[in-house]
Design a protein around this motif. Structure first.
Motif, PDB file in Angstrom:
ATOM      1  N   ASP A 178       0.710  -0.979   0.023  1.00 14.74           N
ATOM      2  CA  ASP A 178       0.146   0.243   0.011  1.00 14.74           C
ATOM      3  C   ASP A 178       0.622   1.592   0.062  1.00 14.74           C
ATOM      4  O   ASP A 178       1.329   1.962   1.122  1.00 14.74           O
ATOM      5  CB  ASP A 178      -0.991   0.174   1.342  1.00 14.74           C
ATOM      6  N   THR A 210      -0.222 -18.564 -15.294  1.00 12.81           N
ATOM      7  CA  THR A 210       0.959 -17.720 -15.289  1.00 12.81           C
ATOM      8  C   THR A 210       0.918 -17.091 -13.969  1.00 12.81           C
ATOM      9  O   THR A 210      -0.267 -17.926 -12.969  1.00 12.81           O
ATOM     10  CB  THR A 210      -0.076 -15.931 -15.926  1.00 12.81           C
ATOM     11  N   LYS A 220      11.184  -7.323  -7.476  1.00 12.95           N
ATOM     12  CA  LYS A 220      12.321  -8.641  -7.501  1.00 12.95           C
ATOM     13  C   LYS A 220      13.373  -8.838  -6.340  1.00 12.95           C
ATOM     14  O   LYS A 220      14.060  -9.290  -6.464  1.00 12.95           O
ATOM     15  CB  LYS A 220      13.138  -7.578  -8.931  1.00 12.95           C
ATOM     16  N   ARG A 226       9.377 -13.138  -2.935  1.00 15.26           N
ATOM     17  CA  ARG A 226      10.445 -13.501  -4.421  1.00 15.26           C
ATOM     18  C   ARG A 226      10.948 -15.122  -4.010  1.00 15.26           C
ATOM     19  O   ARG A 226      11.619 -15.370  -4.516  1.00 15.26           O
ATOM     20  CB  ARG A 226      10.890 -11.967  -4.962  1.00 15.26           C
ATOM     21  N   ARG A 255       3.857 -20.613 -17.457  1.00 12.03           N
ATOM     22  CA  ARG A 255       3.374 -19.738 -18.917  1.00 12.03           C
ATOM     23  C   ARG A 255       4.465 -18.704 -18.852  1.00 12.03           C
ATOM     24  O   ARG A 255       4.553 -17.806 -19.744  1.00 12.03           O
ATOM     25  CB  ARG A 255       2.307 -20.061 -19.419  1.00 12.03           C
ATOM     26  N   ARG A 256       3.927 -17.712 -17.696  1.00 14.06           N
ATOM     27  CA  ARG A 256       4.035 -16.880 -17.570  1.00 14.06           C
ATOM     28  C   ARG A 256       4.491 -16.033 -15.842  1.00 14.06           C
ATOM     29  O   ARG A 256       4.188 -16.083 -15.693  1.00 14.06           O
ATOM     30  CB  ARG A 256       3.195 -15.613 -18.334  1.00 14.06           C
ATOM     31  N   PHE A 314       6.190  -9.686 -12.131  1.00 15.26           N
ATOM     32  CA  PHE A 314       6.636  -8.956 -10.848  1.00 15.26           C
ATOM     33  C   PHE A 314       5.861  -7.988 -10.581  1.00 15.26           C
ATOM     34  O   PHE A 314       5.992  -6.679 -11.389  1.00 15.26           O
ATOM     35  CB  PHE A 314       8.567  -8.215 -10.582  1.00 15.26           C
ATOM     36  N   ASN A 350       4.786  -4.776  -5.163  1.00 11.84           N
ATOM     37  CA  ASN A 350       4.875  -4.807  -4.565  1.00 11.84           C
ATOM     38  C   ASN A 350       3.534  -6.311  -4.102  1.00 11.84           C
ATOM     39  O   ASN A 350       3.178  -6.611  -3.997  1.00 11.84           O
ATOM     40  CB  ASN A 350       4.132  -3.598  -3.350  1.00 11.84           C
ATOM     41  N   LYS A 394       0.200  -5.286  -4.726  1.00 10.16           N
ATOM     42  CA  LYS A 394      -0.614  -5.750  -5.804  1.00 10.16           C
ATOM     43  C   LYS A 394      -1.111  -6.422  -6.123  1.00 10.16           C
ATOM     44  O   LYS A 394      -1.356  -7.127  -7.579  1.00 10.16           O
ATOM     45  CB  LYS A 394       0.825  -4.410  -6.512  1.00 10.16           C
ATOM     46  N   GLN A 397      -3.853  -7.891  -5.480  1.00  7.73           N
ATOM     47  CA  GLN A 397      -4.935  -7.605  -6.872  1.00  7.73           C
ATOM     48  C   GLN A 397      -4.584  -8.011  -7.642  1.00  7.73           C
ATOM     49  O   GLN A 397      -6.379  -7.876  -8.341  1.00  7.73           O
ATOM     50  CB  GLN A 397      -4.443  -5.732  -6.267  1.00  7.73           C
ATOM     51  N   SER A 426      -8.340  -9.664  -9.743  1.00  4.64           N
ATOM     52  CA  SER A 426      -8.479  -9.782 -11.120  1.00  4.64           C
ATOM     53  C   SER A 426      -8.239 -10.453 -11.985  1.00  4.64           C
ATOM     54  O   SER A 426      -9.361 -10.713 -12.627  1.00  4.64           O
ATOM     55  CB  SER A 426      -8.275  -8.047 -11.012  1.00  4.64           C
ATOM     56  N   GLY A 427      -7.761 -11.670 -11.640  1.00  8.07           N
ATOM     57  CA  GLY A 427      -7.238 -12.717 -12.368  1.00  8.07           C
ATOM     58  C   GLY A 427      -6.245 -12.229 -13.245  1.00  8.07           C
ATOM     59  O   GLY A 427      -6.334 -12.719 -14.628  1.00  8.07           O
ATOM     60  N   SER A 428      -5.574 -11.006 -13.602  1.00  7.04           N
ATOM     61  CA  SER A 428      -4.605 -10.800 -13.766  1.00  7.04           C
ATOM     62  C   SER A 428      -3.339 -11.945 -13.990  1.00  7.04           C
ATOM     63  O   SER A 428      -2.998 -12.256 -14.940  1.00  7.04           O
ATOM     64  CB  SER A 428      -3.485  -9.603 -14.311  1.00  7.04           C
ATOM     65  N   TYR A 429      -3.383 -12.211 -13.443  1.00  5.03           N
ATOM     66  CA  TYR A 429      -2.409 -14.017 -13.385  1.00  5.03           C
ATOM     67  C   TYR A 429      -3.591 -14.356 -12.549  1.00  5.03           C
ATOM     68  O   TYR A 429      -4.279 -14.268 -11.284  1.00  5.03           O
ATOM     69  CB  TYR A 429      -1.150 -13.190 -11.983  1.00  5.03           C
TER      70      TYR A 429
END
Lengths: 495, 297
Positions: free
Chosen positions: B44, B145, B151, B157, B177-178, B181, B184, B187, B190, B194-197
């Motif tokens: 945050d 993903t 990093k 990590r 597959r992907r 980073f 934080n 993030k 989040q 949201s399904g981005s990963y």
């Protein structure tokens, strides 16, 4: 010219096959709604908290540019020396953001680091453009001065008055660029507007982001009212006087950086663990280290950077060719031209780094957001330039009445040469942008450079930076050769 | 003419404002050398200033010198600041602490949260993957993903990568597959929510805090594996502080940190209390970092 265009197009198509253009988010449009809402409900109350960031953005830009002008002018006088030309080309081939990453371990994250990151590449740019402006200026006043006139008098009486307007115009344009650079440097952590923009975007505070962006546009678009040449000197002095230079300069850090941290790891491994800090010469180990770096990072970084560059180059060209009629008097009404003009200004003044950041937020870190961001930004610049160029054309008698015919058979053929010239000028800029977007997660050179700094492997990061610079110089060279080969107009590179 | 006048007035007003703002900046810099500290921007990032200003106020009162907190954007910037003596004290992660102390001979880890002795990472998945919580890392993670945090993060990590390599005997980019980073922990959460990963990993403290704050929708994201424990976050200080503020200063800072009982300050971290630390405690982190090549051997 047709052949060159087709070659570029073919390369881009093949690159597109190899590129990673997946949309990664499950619902790519979900954030867009919130984002748009944020822009229409800007939180201006929050703006007051950013007053220092706003001040820093301006101060860094002015200190950076004024120092850049000073260094660039000195270099411009000796620009006929190959060493100077190479040096200038080298420093401007590295993006401001990379300079910050490089200066950060040397100076720490402070105002000095930010100012230098702008001043160093700008010095290279000023040196080149100033030298070109002087070279291409009217030579007759110079030839008419009596023999024996001193160089100083010659310059002030026979050169400067002739080129003054061009210098002034270009320098003013660079101030605008510096404001953009200064803003973007905040994304890396300098206390400018970008610092808060990054936070606002990454935490989804879009109303705050909206307010910050409006503030930024206001700043850039109001430049012509307050950036008067007569004020610039006063302004620069003021900027330097308020620059928060709280941290002292440390030779110790400087020496440690150059004599230790960027030395290839195998050479300092023993000294590191023994705590002696000695360098041991083991050239075999260094070549092994380099080959590994070449295979694992340099190769992929260069390939991906080139793929992104070539696609974005053609992308920019397409966007420019589609958009320029909206600002051309041969195609659009005055009202439409004014609206489109505003649109192009917004696209042009939004830094591509910021655009890419927003698109990556929406679609995930594949190459797609990077391609669109670079193409939009550069496409808008090109559209603006060739639109303006097309307005200079007087249509011949009996010109085609249908707009489509007019576009393809009258205007396009007549502006295509300058269009290609402009495009080739942007090539090297696009490459620089492609490399830098790696920091946002796209696998170009910037990704590996950022990793090197993040993992405290400054030697690796340093080699990768050199590779990036070299790649840039190569592309710049090819671009020049192509322009010469095609006999494209050699207008000033000040775009 | 009007245009010209307008420009002049605008210019004068503008410079006036700039000058006044500049004055406030100049007067803010005090004479005696203040103690400056930073913290890794692990979650945050908007609230960093708010969290650590409380700490600065507390330290200033107890140490009787000016104490300033400066925010940074990246883990590596906090290390660079420590190295360059731009900050003398820092709240690091396990890995960033090791990296910073390696670069500044004589510097010491002086305190860590009680919870940091046994820190844990949570591997999380978007519910659409159908993966459920298991006692070991599930094998069906492969080919999806995945996002790490920063990093340079320990719990986001370093340790997760170590556990992944141990289980799959492959590097993360070979397993997934992907690999991304996020920057934080909040993030990462989040992005998976949201399904981005499809998958991600984060520090368990951040998960708990966000859960308590009602920011986690358990219909969208769930824990799939809890890692074994390891030492993590710590306060580290430069060894040369005694030279600046007098002999015994380092010990004084240490005792002041250990003496924090104010719930509001501890909540900023969030930790129950701070306990004494030393550099040896983090040898396992160094070994792990060398093992996967983040720190070279």
């Amino acid at each position: 010219m047709l052949k060159t265009s087709l070659i570029l197009l073919t390369i881009a198509l093949f690159a597109l096959l190899a590129a990673d253009i997946e949309v990664l988010t499950l619902d790519p449009w979900r954030e867009l709604g919130r984002l748009t809402l944020g822009f229409f409900t800007p939180d201006f109350l929050a703006v007051w908290n950013f007053k220092e960031a706003l001040l820093n953005t301006i101060v860094f830009a002015f200190c950076g540019t004024s120092l850049g002008i000073l260094l660039g002018t000195i270099l411009a006088f000796k620009f006929e020396l190959t060493a100077v030309r190479l040096f200038a080309a080298f420093v401007r081939s590295i993006h401001e953001i990379f300079w910050v990453l490089l200066f950060l371990p040397v100076f720490g994250l402070n105002a000095f680091c930010g100012v230098l990151a702008i001043a160093v590449p700008y010095a290279g740019i000023f040196a080149k453009v100033y030298a070109e402006i002087i070279q291409e200026s009217e030579a007759r006043p110079r030839d008419l001065v009596p023999v024996g006139t001193s160089g100083v008098s010659l310059f002030f009486y026979a050169v400067l008055p002739v080129v003054w307007n061009d210098l002034k115009q270009y320098t003013a344009y660079r101030f605008e660029c510096a404001l953009r650079s200064s803003t973007v440097l905040g994304f890396i952590g300098l206390p400018t507007l970008g610092f808060h923009l990054e936070t606002a975007f990454s935490e989804g505070l879009y109303s705050q982001a909206g307010a910050l962006l409006l503030l930024f546009y206001l700043l850039v678009s109001s430049l012509r009212w307050w950036l008067k040449p007569k004020f610039v000197v006063l302004f620069s002095i003021l900027s330097w006087s308020v620059l928060p230079l709280t941290t002292q300069f440390s030779w110790e850090n400087m020496i440690r950086f150059f004599s230790w941290e960027i030395v290839p790891w195998p050479l300092r491994r023993d000294g590191f663990f023994a705590g002696t800090g000695e360098v041991s010469w083991n050239l075999n180990a260094v070549s092994e280290w380099f080959v590994k770096l070449l295979n694992e990072e340099i190769f992929w970084g260069v390939i991906n950077t080139l793929i992104l560059t070539q696609i974005a180059l053609v992308g920019s060209a397409v966007i420019a060719l589609v958009l320029f009629p909206t600002v051309s008097q041969h195609f659009s009404t005055k009202l439409l031209r004014q609206v489109s003009h505003l649109q192009l200004i917004v696209l042009r003044s939004t830094p591509e780094y910021l655009l890419a950041y927003i698109f990556i937020l929406l679609w995930g870190p594949s190459m797609l957001p990077a391609i669109i961001a670079i193409s939009l930004h550069n496409g808008a610049i090109l559209a603006f330039l060739i639109g303006r160029h097309s307005n200079l054309i007087n249509l011949c008698h009996g010109f085609p009445k249908r707009r489509l015919d007019r576009y393809f058979f009258e205007i396009l053929p007549r502006i295509y040469g300058s269009f290609l010239a402009f495009l080739f000028y942007r090539w090297e800029v696009i490459l620089r942008e492609s490399a830098i977007l790696g920091i946002l997660g796209v696998a170009t050179l910037g990704f590996y450079i950022d990793s090197g700094f993040a993992e405290e492997k400054l030697d690796v990061a340093f080699v990768l930076l050199l590779v990036t610079a070299l790649l840039n110089l190569t592309v710049d060279h090819i671009s020049q050769r192509t322009r010469k080969h095609l006999h494209l107009s050699n207008e000033t590179s000040s775009i | 003419m009007i245009h010209y006048l307008f420009g002049q007035i605008f210019g004068v007003v503008f410079y006036g404002i700039l000058f006044l703002l500049g004055q406030t900046l100049v007067t803010n810099t005090a004479l005696a050398q203040p103690l400056v500290f930073t913290a890794i921007p692990d979650q945050d990032t908007e609230r960093l200033q708010e969290r650590f200003n409380k700490v600065a106020v507390y330290l200033q009162e107890k140490l009787a010198i000016e104490v300033i907190y400066i925010p940074v954007k990246t883990y590596s910037a906090s290390i660079a600041a420590f190295k360059n003596n731009a900050v003398q004290l820092a709240w690091f992660g396990g890995l960033s602490g090791v990296q910073a102390r390696l670069a500044v001979p004589g510097s010491q880890a002086i305190a860590l949260g009680e919870e940091d002795l046994n820190f844990v990472s949570y591997f999380i998945a978007h519910t659409s993957t159908g993966i459920t919580e298991a006692a070991t890392l599930p094998d069906n993670l492969a080919g999806r993903t995945f996002t790490f945090g920063s990093k340079g993060s320990t719990s986001g990590r370093l340790m997760p990568e170590y556990f992944l390599r141990q289980h799959f005997e492959k590097t993360p980019s070979q397993i997934f597959r992907r690999v991304g980073f996020s920057g934080n922990h909040s993030k990462s959460l989040q992005l998976v929510q949201s399904g981005s990963y499809e998958l991600g990993v984060l520090n368990y403290k951040v998960w708990e805090a966000e859960l308590a704050a009602g920011k986690i929708n358990l219909k969208k994201v769930r824990i799939i594996w809890k890692s074994p424990s390891y030492p993590d976050y710590n306060w580290s200080i430069r060894g040369d502080v005694d030279k600046i503020w007098g002999i015994g200063f380092l010990e004084k800072v240490k005792s002041v940190l250990l003496a924090i009982t104010d719930k509001e300050i501890l909540q900023a971290f969030p930790r129950k209390k701070f306990v004494a630390a030393d550099n040896k405690l983090f040898i396992p982190i160094l070994k792990t970092a060398q093992n996967i090549g983040i720190i070279r051997k």
